[in-house]
Design an enzyme around this catalytic site. Structure first.
Site, mmCIF file in Angstrom:
data_model
loop_
_atom_site.group_PDB
_atom_site.id
_atom_site.type_symbol
_atom_site.label_atom_id
_atom_site.label_comp_id
_atom_site.label_asym_id
_atom_site.label_seq_id
_atom_site.Cartn_x
_atom_site.Cartn_y
_atom_site.Cartn_z
ATOM 1 N N THR A 173 -7.525 -22.856 5.958
ATOM 2 C CA THR A 173 -6.667 -21.779 6.462
ATOM 3 C C THR A 173 -7.268 -21.049 7.651
ATOM 4 O O THR A 173 -6.596 -20.195 8.238
ATOM 5 C CB THR A 173 -6.396 -20.758 5.344
ATOM 6 O OG1 THR A 173 -7.647 -20.194 4.920
ATOM 7 C CG2 THR A 173 -5.710 -21.413 4.149
ATOM 8 N N ARG B 22 -14.457 -22.930 2.865
ATOM 9 C CA ARG B 22 -15.526 -22.152 3.479
ATOM 10 C C ARG B 22 -16.664 -23.108 3.823
ATOM 11 O O ARG B 22 -16.776 -24.191 3.235
ATOM 12 C CB ARG B 22 -16.017 -21.040 2.555
ATOM 13 C CG ARG B 22 -16.587 -21.523 1.243
ATOM 14 C CD ARG B 22 -16.887 -20.356 0.310
ATOM 15 N NE ARG B 22 -17.471 -20.808 -0.946
ATOM 16 C CZ ARG B 22 -18.772 -20.951 -1.149
ATOM 17 N NH1 ARG B 22 -19.631 -20.668 -0.166
ATOM 18 N NH2 ARG B 22 -19.235 -21.352 -2.309
ATOM 19 N N HIS C 273 7.054 -23.596 7.645
ATOM 20 C CA HIS C 273 8.313 -24.275 7.315
ATOM 21 C C HIS C 273 9.363 -23.357 6.709
ATOM 22 O O HIS C 273 10.535 -23.732 6.644
ATOM 23 C CB HIS C 273 8.065 -25.489 6.409
ATOM 24 C CG HIS C 273 7.204 -26.520 7.049
ATOM 25 N ND1 HIS C 273 7.715 -27.563 7.794
ATOM 26 C CD2 HIS C 273 5.854 -26.654 7.106
ATOM 27 C CE1 HIS C 273 6.727 -28.300 8.263
ATOM 28 N NE2 HIS C 273 5.583 -27.766 7.866
#
Length: 221
Positions: free
Chosen positions: A181, A196, A123
């Site tokens: 991520t 994770r 963004h």
């Protein structure tokens, strides 16, 4: 008498959903059959983009229909022409925000908990040129590699964040409050910031995950 009461409740439910149905259809959302919505739904579809909800999708922003919370509206946004946002059949979304600049694809029977944020863009420009201010650089260029793909039967716990370029494999669980991520394989439990893999959901387990204790990380949903 009971049958009559059920009919009245069904009628009232249909009436209560009419404003959201009107909002979505007016915004050009492609709706499958029996798409249900409770509470507020907000749609912002860019011209030339696509938002589609398959059969039996439920959008919920009503605290009475969630065991945890439903703090705000369900928000569906596409940000540019050509962007795609799709939700597969039998999926349920509670008070989440989903924003697509390129493509956000959500599979079938996916559960998305309250306050979840899913986006395929930063963004703002993360690395501005020397001497430039990101404040005035505008929206970053969307790329195909930024697309988000969520497989079938995935469960994303409350307030998790799924960021650009991520793929989540079929049947996996993302713990509440996680920040995703990187890719999550199929049949695992992932949690944390950044997330994770903490455990396996496969009956055969995973050699690197044997003995891990992942209970409790998804109890907020």
């Amino acid at each position: 008498m009971r049958a009559r009461m059920r009919s009245i409740k069904k009628l009232m439910r249909s009436i209560s959903m009419m404003p959201n149905q009107f909002i979505m259809r007016r915004a050009g959302v492609r709706l499958g059959s029996n798409v249900l919505s409770y509470g507020r739904v907000r749609v912002d579809r860019a011209a030339g983009s696509t938002i589609s909800l398959a059969d039996n999708v439920i959008l919920n922003a009503d605290i009475r229909r969630n065991t945890l919370e439903a703090r705000g509206p369900v928000i569906l946004k596409t940000l540019r022409p050509g962007a795609r946002l799709s939700v597969g059949k039998d999926s349920g979304i509670t008070s989440a925000t989903i924003s697509a600049a390129w493509d956000v694809s959500i599979g079938n029977r996916v559960l998305i908990g309250a306050g979840v944020l899913i986006t395929d863009s930063d963004h703002h420009v993360v690395k501005p040129p020397p001497g430039a201010s990101r404040r005035h650089l505008g929206f970053p260029e969307p790329l195909e590699k930024h697309r988000v793909i969520i497989g079938n039967d995935v469960f994303i716990g409350a307030r998790a964040i799924v960021l650009k370029g991520v793929s989540i494999g079929d049947r996996s669980v993302v713990g509440a409050g996680s920040v995703v991520t990187s890719d999550v394989p199929a049949d695992v439990i992932a949690a944390g910031n950044p997330s994770r893999v903490l455990g396996s959901l496969s009956p055969l387990g995973h050699p690197k995950l044997q003995g891990s204790n992942a209970e409790g990380i998804t109890r907020a949903h």
